[in-house]
Write a protein that holds these residues in place. Structure first.
Motif, PDB file in Angstrom:
ATOM      1  N   UNK A  60      79.378  12.558  34.144  1.00 15.89           N
ATOM      2  CA  UNK A  60      78.103  12.001  33.454  1.00 15.89           C
ATOM      3  C   UNK A  60      76.878  13.264  33.720  1.00 15.89           C
ATOM      4  N   UNK A  61      77.037  13.918  34.840  1.00 20.12           N
ATOM      5  CA  UNK A  61      75.991  15.198  34.887  1.00 20.12           C
ATOM      6  C   UNK A  61      75.950  16.086  33.769  1.00 20.12           C
ATOM      7  N   UNK A  62      77.225  16.748  33.639  1.00 23.32           N
ATOM      8  CA  UNK A  62      77.093  17.545  32.453  1.00 23.32           C
ATOM      9  C   UNK A  62      77.086  17.308  31.077  1.00 23.32           C
ATOM     10  N   UNK A  63      77.369  15.894  30.913  1.00 21.15           N
ATOM     11  CA  UNK A  63      77.266  15.052  29.553  1.00 21.15           C
ATOM     12  C   UNK A  63      75.818  15.061  29.154  1.00 21.15           C
ATOM     13  N   UNK A  64      74.858  14.935  30.300  1.00 21.72           N
ATOM     14  CA  UNK A  64      73.473  15.087  30.304  1.00 21.72           C
ATOM     15  C   UNK A  64      73.019  16.528  29.906  1.00 21.72           C
ATOM     16  N   UNK A  65      73.666  17.482  30.270  1.00 21.58           N
ATOM     17  CA  UNK A  65      73.137  18.635  30.049  1.00 21.58           C
ATOM     18  C   UNK A  65      73.519  19.051  28.648  1.00 21.58           C
ATOM     19  N   UNK A  66      74.299  18.353  27.978  1.00 21.13           N
ATOM     20  CA  UNK A  66      74.410  18.835  26.473  1.00 21.13           C
ATOM     21  C   UNK A  66      73.343  17.842  25.637  1.00 21.13           C
ATOM     22  N   UNK A 219      73.378  29.848  28.471  1.00 20.14           N
ATOM     23  CA  UNK A 219      74.662  30.017  28.265  1.00 20.14           C
ATOM     24  C   UNK A 219      75.068  30.318  26.522  1.00 20.14           C
ATOM     25  N   UNK A 220      76.228  30.592  26.093  1.00 19.54           N
ATOM     26  CA  UNK A 220      76.575  30.750  25.005  1.00 19.54           C
ATOM     27  C   UNK A 220      76.815  29.695  24.274  1.00 19.54           C
ATOM     28  N   UNK A 221      77.201  28.490  24.684  1.00 17.26           N
ATOM     29  CA  UNK A 221      77.451  27.225  24.061  1.00 17.26           C
ATOM     30  C   UNK A 221      77.092  26.102  24.952  1.00 17.26           C
ATOM     31  N   UNK A 222      75.724  25.539  24.711  1.00 17.34           N
ATOM     32  CA  UNK A 222      75.255  24.318  25.595  1.00 17.34           C
ATOM     33  C   UNK A 222      76.079  23.296  25.417  1.00 17.34           C
ATOM     34  N   UNK A 223      76.615  23.207  24.363  1.00 18.29           N
ATOM     35  CA  UNK A 223      77.548  21.803  24.543  1.00 18.29           C
ATOM     36  C   UNK A 223      78.658  21.885  25.422  1.00 18.29           C
ATOM     37  N   UNK A 224      79.305  23.094  25.676  1.00 16.31           N
ATOM     38  CA  UNK A 224      80.308  23.177  26.344  1.00 16.31           C
ATOM     39  C   UNK A 224      80.453  24.120  27.630  1.00 16.31           C
TER      40      UNK A 224
END
Length: 476
Positions: A60-66, A219-224
């Motif tokens: 959940x934490x990294x999902x928020x970052x997306x 980061x290069x890809x904020x989604x991943x």
């Protein structure tokens, strides 16, 4: 100006995360202390258990970052999930906790570096001199491009891993008795009396794993990128530390590891090397222990600088803290603010430690501050788990039910359990023989700024409603 965009790759971010956890320091200091204080043989198991909890938390934490690519991480996520009042409180707790962690490490660095230099060159340099050298180097690197810091940290982290790997091989090759994995990884110990103290120590070794999302604007890809790097780092840290903790038990013997850890403490690995390795390798291991601490100092400095930047940009702190360099795009105002705080604390402890034994600075500045930091950061992780649920309840996304509710609920409950164990065992973590006022004071230093921050946000909101109804300030 904004932070530098699209610079960090997954491997680079993994290095930044692992550097904050300081592998050699965690094994030499954290693992041995855990064995010595708790007397539990299941220390290796605790790394796998905490690693599993943090993996679930990271869903959940990294999902928020997306959805919220903000350098404030805990601050931004709690604000979006539980409201700005809670967000400002979380921001203050995070800022205090990260500063306690980073500045506290100067105490251990100063002690280790001065001890090594003094024993090698027969000098009498006080701890604060070497701490100030590290402070200047960290401040310089913190105002440069973040990818430059990655290169420095990459070399240090690789060397740290190599030393621990060599120790692990030697421990198994020279084991005084047969390894006992059934004791080290006995799953029944997960609910055994005393395991609460073990996990309270163990989770401190993971501190910094959450920093990956703080770099999501760079980061290069904020989604991943942040998601992948965080999960990879957790798996590496959990497995490597679990195996290394087992190797410590194997190298000393399962029947003797608690006594040896109590006798030698963080020197246990180096005592082992001194008995079985050439002198040059012992010196190299000591140097890498010192550089391990430096890597953690730099990693946490970069995190704190970005927290200052995010909070200045969002209005929770003065706007000048959001200033970035025109050439390096580093958050130079935040970096300088953190350096000033570090300098003040180093000077204060330099004064009060005069005439004391060299280990005094480790028992006070390092132990008090880093354990207080772990107390605050675990609380923030638990709150963030429920903030994830709150955010996704109000914002419809394509994320799965596991990401939105199940994973954060499980991790939130587990992390509040760990937080409770830290409170219960706080005096033990501080190395205090009897409960006293010190523990309450240190916990108050972490919690009170959060309470005051939330109260200030409430007052501001009330005044706004009196003048002009308006939405809450953006955290972005």
């Amino acid at each position: 100006m904004a932070l530098e965009q699209r610079t960090l790759s997954v491997p680079a971010l993994v290095v930044m995360i692992i550097a904050a956890s300081a592998p050699l320091t965690a094994v030499a200091g954290g693992v041995t202390t855990n064995y010595a204080v708790t007397g539990m043989s299941s220390v290796p198991l605790s790394f796998l258990l905490i690693g599993a909890v943090l993996l679930v938390f990271s869903i959940g934490y990294t999902a928020m970052s997306r959805h919220i690519p903000n350098a404030g991480a805990f601050y931004a996520y709690v604000a979006e999930g539980l409201g700005r009042v809670f967000g400002v409180g979380a921001a203050m707790v995070a800022l205090v906790s990260y500063n306690l962690m980073q500045i506290g490490i100067y105490g251990m660095f100063g002690f280790a570096a001065s001890s090594f230099v003094n024993s090698t060159f027969n000098t009498a340099i006080p701890w604060w001199v070497t701490a100030l050298v590290a402070w200047a180097a960290v401040g310089f690197l913190g105002m440069n491009r973040v990818d430059f810091s990655v290169k420095v940290l990459g070399i240090i982290v690789a060397a740290e891993f190599l030393v621990v790997v060599v120790y692990n091989f030697m421990a198994f090759a020279l084991a005084p008795q047969a390894p006992q994995p059934e004791a080290a990884f006995n799953i029944a110990d997960a609910v055994a009396p005393g395991m609460g103290a073990v996990v309270a120590f163990t989770i401190a070794a993971f501190m910094g794993f959450e920093s990956g999302t703080i770099y999501n604007e760079e980061v290069k890809d904020p989604q991943r990128t942040a998601r992948r790097a965080t999960m990879i780092a957790i798996v590496i840290i959990a497995c490597f530390y679990a195996f290394s903790a087992f190797a410590v038990a194997v190298g000393e013997g399962a029947d003797n590891v608690m006594a040896s850890s109590a006798e030698n403490g963080p020197d246990l690995l180096f005592v082992f090397f001194a008995a079985h390795a050439p002198t040059w390798f012992v010196d190299l291991a000591n140097i890498l222990f010192i550089t391990s601490l430096f890597a953690a100092l730099l990693a946490f400095h970069n995190v704190i600088a970005r927290y200052f930047y995010s909070m200045g940009r969002g209005g929770a702190l003065p706007k000048f803290l959001a200033v970035t360099s025109r050439t390096t795009h580093a958050p130079i105002a935040g970096s300088m603010a953190q350096s000033v705080l570090g300098l003040v604390v180093i000077v204060v402890f330099a004064v009060i430690s005069r005439g004391e034994e060299p280990m005094y600075i480790v028992f006070t500045m390092f132990t008090w501050m880093t354990n207080s930091a772990a107390f605050g950061l675990v609380l923030l992780m638990a709150l963030t788990s429920f903030a994830v649920i709150g955010y996704f309840a109000r914002n419809k996304t394509s994320d799965s039910l596991i990401t939105r509710v199940i994973a954060p609920l499980i991790s939130g409950i587990a992390l509040f359990y760990v937080f409770a164990q830290i409170i219960i065992n706080f005096d033990i973590l501080l190395g205090v023989e009897e409960p006293g006022a010190l523990g309450y004071v240190l916990q108050g230093i972490v919690i009170i700024p959060g309470i005051l921050g939330s109260l200030a946000a409430l007052i501001v909101r009330a005044k706004r409603k009196e003048t002009q109804p308006a939405s809450e300030l953006s955290v972005s």
